[in-house]
Design a protein around this motif. Structure first.
Motif, PDB file in Angstrom:
ATOM      1  N   ARG A   1     -28.560  53.328 -52.786  1.00 37.46           N
ATOM      2  CA  ARG A   1     -29.431  52.890 -53.888  1.00 37.46           C
ATOM      3  C   ARG A   1     -28.879  51.629 -54.543  1.00 37.46           C
ATOM      4  O   ARG A   1     -29.633  50.721 -54.906  1.00 37.46           O
ATOM      5  CB  ARG A   1     -29.581  54.006 -54.938  1.00 37.46           C
ATOM      6  CG  ARG A   1     -30.600  55.059 -54.595  1.00 37.46           C
ATOM      7  CD  ARG A   1     -30.989  55.890 -55.817  1.00 37.46           C
ATOM      8  NE  ARG A   1     -29.855  56.563 -56.421  1.00 37.46           N
ATOM      9  CZ  ARG A   1     -29.420  57.768 -56.048  1.00 37.46           C
ATOM     10  NH1 ARG A   1     -30.038  58.414 -55.063  1.00 37.46           N
ATOM     11  NH2 ARG A   1     -28.390  58.333 -56.641  1.00 37.46           N
ATOM     12  N   ASP A   2     -27.553  51.575 -54.703  1.00 37.60           N
ATOM     13  CA  ASP A   2     -26.923  50.400 -55.304  1.00 37.60           C
ATOM     14  C   ASP A   2     -27.156  49.155 -54.441  1.00 37.60           C
ATOM     15  O   ASP A   2     -27.469  48.076 -54.954  1.00 37.60           O
ATOM     16  CB  ASP A   2     -25.414  50.630 -55.472  1.00 37.60           C
ATOM     17  CG  ASP A   2     -25.107  51.806 -56.393  1.00 37.60           C
ATOM     18  OD1 ASP A   2     -25.959  52.119 -57.239  1.00 37.60           O
ATOM     19  OD2 ASP A   2     -24.026  52.405 -56.249  1.00 37.60           O
ATOM     20  N   VAL A   3     -27.022  49.322 -53.135  1.00 38.87           N
ATOM     21  CA  VAL A   3     -27.228  48.197 -52.223  1.00 38.87           C
ATOM     22  C   VAL A   3     -28.690  47.765 -52.231  1.00 38.87           C
ATOM     23  O   VAL A   3     -28.995  46.561 -52.202  1.00 38.87           O
ATOM     24  CB  VAL A   3     -26.774  48.559 -50.789  1.00 38.87           C
ATOM     25  CG1 VAL A   3     -27.104  47.419 -49.818  1.00 38.87           C
ATOM     26  CG2 VAL A   3     -25.279  48.859 -50.764  1.00 38.87           C
TER      27      VAL A   3
ATOM     28  N   GLN B   1     -24.621  50.090 -64.893  1.00 37.87           N
ATOM     29  CA  GLN B   1     -24.254  48.812 -64.285  1.00 37.87           C
ATOM     30  C   GLN B   1     -22.876  48.900 -63.628  1.00 37.87           C
ATOM     31  O   GLN B   1     -22.672  48.420 -62.513  1.00 37.87           O
ATOM     32  CB  GLN B   1     -24.238  47.711 -65.345  1.00 37.87           C
ATOM     33  CG  GLN B   1     -25.593  47.345 -65.901  1.00 37.87           C
ATOM     34  CD  GLN B   1     -25.501  46.280 -66.972  1.00 37.87           C
ATOM     35  OE1 GLN B   1     -24.681  45.361 -66.893  1.00 37.87           O
ATOM     36  NE2 GLN B   1     -26.324  46.386 -68.005  1.00 37.87           N
ATOM     37  N   ALA B   2     -21.938  49.530 -64.320  1.00 35.06           N
ATOM     38  CA  ALA B   2     -20.573  49.656 -63.784  1.00 35.06           C
ATOM     39  C   ALA B   2     -20.572  50.484 -62.507  1.00 35.06           C
ATOM     40  O   ALA B   2     -19.858  50.159 -61.549  1.00 35.06           O
ATOM     41  CB  ALA B   2     -19.659  50.292 -64.829  1.00 35.06           C
ATOM     42  N   ARG B   3     -21.387  51.532 -62.481  1.00 26.57           N
ATOM     43  CA  ARG B   3     -21.441  52.361 -61.282  1.00 26.57           C
ATOM     44  C   ARG B   3     -22.072  51.612 -60.114  1.00 26.57           C
ATOM     45  O   ARG B   3     -21.620  51.709 -58.974  1.00 26.57           O
ATOM     46  CB  ARG B   3     -22.236  53.638 -61.570  1.00 26.57           C
ATOM     47  CG  ARG B   3     -22.096  54.693 -60.491  1.00 26.57           C
ATOM     48  CD  ARG B   3     -23.140  55.774 -60.649  1.00 26.57           C
ATOM     49  NE  ARG B   3     -24.485  55.242 -60.647  1.00 26.57           N
ATOM     50  CZ  ARG B   3     -25.105  54.768 -59.573  1.00 26.57           C
ATOM     51  NH1 ARG B   3     -24.493  54.756 -58.407  1.00 26.57           N
ATOM     52  NH2 ARG B   3     -26.331  54.304 -59.655  1.00 26.57           N
ATOM     53  N   VAL B   4     -23.120  50.819 -60.396  1.00 23.03           N
ATOM     54  CA  VAL B   4     -23.763  50.008 -59.352  1.00 23.03           C
ATOM     55  C   VAL B   4     -22.769  49.010 -58.773  1.00 23.03           C
ATOM     56  O   VAL B   4     -22.662  48.845 -57.552  1.00 23.03           O
ATOM     57  CB  VAL B   4     -25.005  49.276 -59.919  1.00 23.03           C
ATOM     58  CG1 VAL B   4     -25.518  48.245 -58.921  1.00 23.03           C
ATOM     59  CG2 VAL B   4     -26.105  50.272 -60.254  1.00 23.03           C
TER      60      VAL B   4
ATOM     61  N   ARG C   1     -17.574  46.355 -69.983  1.00 23.34           N
ATOM     62  CA  ARG C   1     -16.645  47.229 -70.707  1.00 23.34           C
ATOM     63  C   ARG C   1     -17.372  48.466 -71.199  1.00 23.34           C
ATOM     64  O   ARG C   1     -18.450  48.388 -71.755  1.00 23.34           O
ATOM     65  CB  ARG C   1     -16.013  46.482 -71.891  1.00 23.34           C
ATOM     66  CG  ARG C   1     -15.091  45.353 -71.462  1.00 23.34           C
ATOM     67  CD  ARG C   1     -14.392  44.743 -72.653  1.00 23.34           C
ATOM     68  NE  ARG C   1     -13.465  43.718 -72.245  1.00 23.34           N
ATOM     69  CZ  ARG C   1     -12.201  43.950 -71.879  1.00 23.34           C
ATOM     70  NH1 ARG C   1     -11.754  45.199 -71.869  1.00 23.34           N
ATOM     71  NH2 ARG C   1     -11.406  42.976 -71.518  1.00 23.34           N
ATOM     72  N   LEU C   2     -16.721  49.600 -70.989  1.00 21.86           N
ATOM     73  CA  LEU C   2     -17.334  50.876 -71.375  1.00 21.86           C
ATOM     74  C   LEU C   2     -16.529  51.542 -72.469  1.00 21.86           C
ATOM     75  O   LEU C   2     -15.296  51.524 -72.447  1.00 21.86           O
ATOM     76  CB  LEU C   2     -17.397  51.819 -70.165  1.00 21.86           C
ATOM     77  CG  LEU C   2     -18.151  51.306 -68.934  1.00 21.86           C
ATOM     78  CD1 LEU C   2     -18.037  52.323 -67.818  1.00 21.86           C
ATOM     79  CD2 LEU C   2     -19.608  51.052 -69.261  1.00 21.86           C
TER      80      LEU C   2
END
Length: 306
Positions: free
Chosen positions: A30-32, A72-75, A104-105
């Protein structure tokens, strides 16, 4: 190099070389696909032609779509795996994601149940119903062993080693670990297996699964969520409760009682000690609130703030 063939190769890499579960593979793909969608929207950039500038523009694009920083960070984590694969396969010589910073999280500490709240939820179970003892055994195992919900639903009878005091768990990435199981969990698991489960007509091929529904099939993740949220409501607990809350509570209570962090890491099946360290933050908050509530100087400080 086109997106379809590269993505297909990436999928095989994740399944065969990384030994990831089907859910994890789908998440990476899914990210790709998100990056592919962006690349096609700006003129059709091929996967091996993506630059760090393109990725920075992609980050702006997903941000404008309203995607949360954590998503966004996970993607971006998924895309780093994608570009690492392309370098390994000599599809490209440069990894454009290497110089890309993740958003930044803020680290959100999970909700944790007190022992009293856990007991209230267990006491809220209706043991007059056939599924009551199953649910009681299920909660005792979740809290007593710190399992993920997928590990609970996939728990096999052949992996229960009561005489040794351990259960064998197959966790993320098909990694095995042995987790200690306490007397409460053993007691109610035995009752459920010997007095309730034996009367359920088990579906063919599902004979080894410990926790079954009334139709003889393994419990689903969704069903476990529903059971736990219903029990939380009955017990009058207003926190955001999920099966993972029992895992958080398991780890936090061990930390509060002086357990070794490395031992907790092994029991939880965390690949990195950094993941386990979140529970030390929970423990510091617990210690701070305890001092403020019970230490004479803490009480004085609280009065001043008020």
């Amino acid at each position: 190099m086109d997106w379809q063939s590269t993505t297909s190769g990436f999928k095989s890499y994740l399944r065969i070389e990384r030994s990831l579960s089907a859910n994890s593979v789908d998440a990476y793909l899914r990210d790709v696909r998100r990056l592919q969608e962006y690349a096609e929207s700006v003129g059709g950039i091929a996967p091996d032609k993506v630059t760090v500038t393109d990725l920075k523009k992609f980050v702006v694009w997903v941000n404008e779509l309203g995607m949360l920083a954590a998503t966004q960070a996970r993607v971006l984590s998924g895309l780093r795996a994608f570009f690492k694969f392309m370098v390994l396969e000599n599809i490209t010589t440069d990894d454009p994601s290497a110089l890309l910073e993740s958003p930044r999280l803020s680290r959100k500490l999970p909700d944790v149940l007190s022992l009293d709240e856990i007991n209230r939820m267990i006491d809220a179970i209706d043991l007059s119903k056939p599924e009551g003892m199953r649910n009681k055994a299920m909660l005792e195992v979740l809290y007593g062993c710190g399992l993920r919900v997928s590990e609970l639903t996939g728990l096999l009878i052949s992996n229960l080693h009561f005489s040794e005091g351990f259960i064998r768990i197959v966790g993320k990435g098909n990694k095995e670990r042995f987790v200690p199981i306490g007397s409460y969990a053993i007691k109610y698991l035995r009752i459920y297996l010997d007095e309730v489960r034996v009367h359920i007509p088990v579906k063919h091929g599902k004979e080894d699964f410990a926790f079954l529904n009334r139709r003889g099939a393994p419990l689903t993740r969704v069903m476990v969520f529903i059971i736990i949220r219903d029990l939380a409501l009955r017990a009058g607990i207003l926190k955001a409760i999920s099966p993972h809350t029992f895992r958080h509570s398991f780890a936090t209570h061990l930390i509060e009682n002086g357990a070794d962090l490395r031992a907790i890491q092994d029991m939880l099946g965390h690949e990195s000690i950094t993941t386990t360290e979140i529970y030390t933050h929970l423990d510091r908050d617990y210690l701070r609130s305890t001092i403020i509530s019970h230490h004479p100087r803490g009480r004085e400080r609280r009065k001043i703030k008020q």
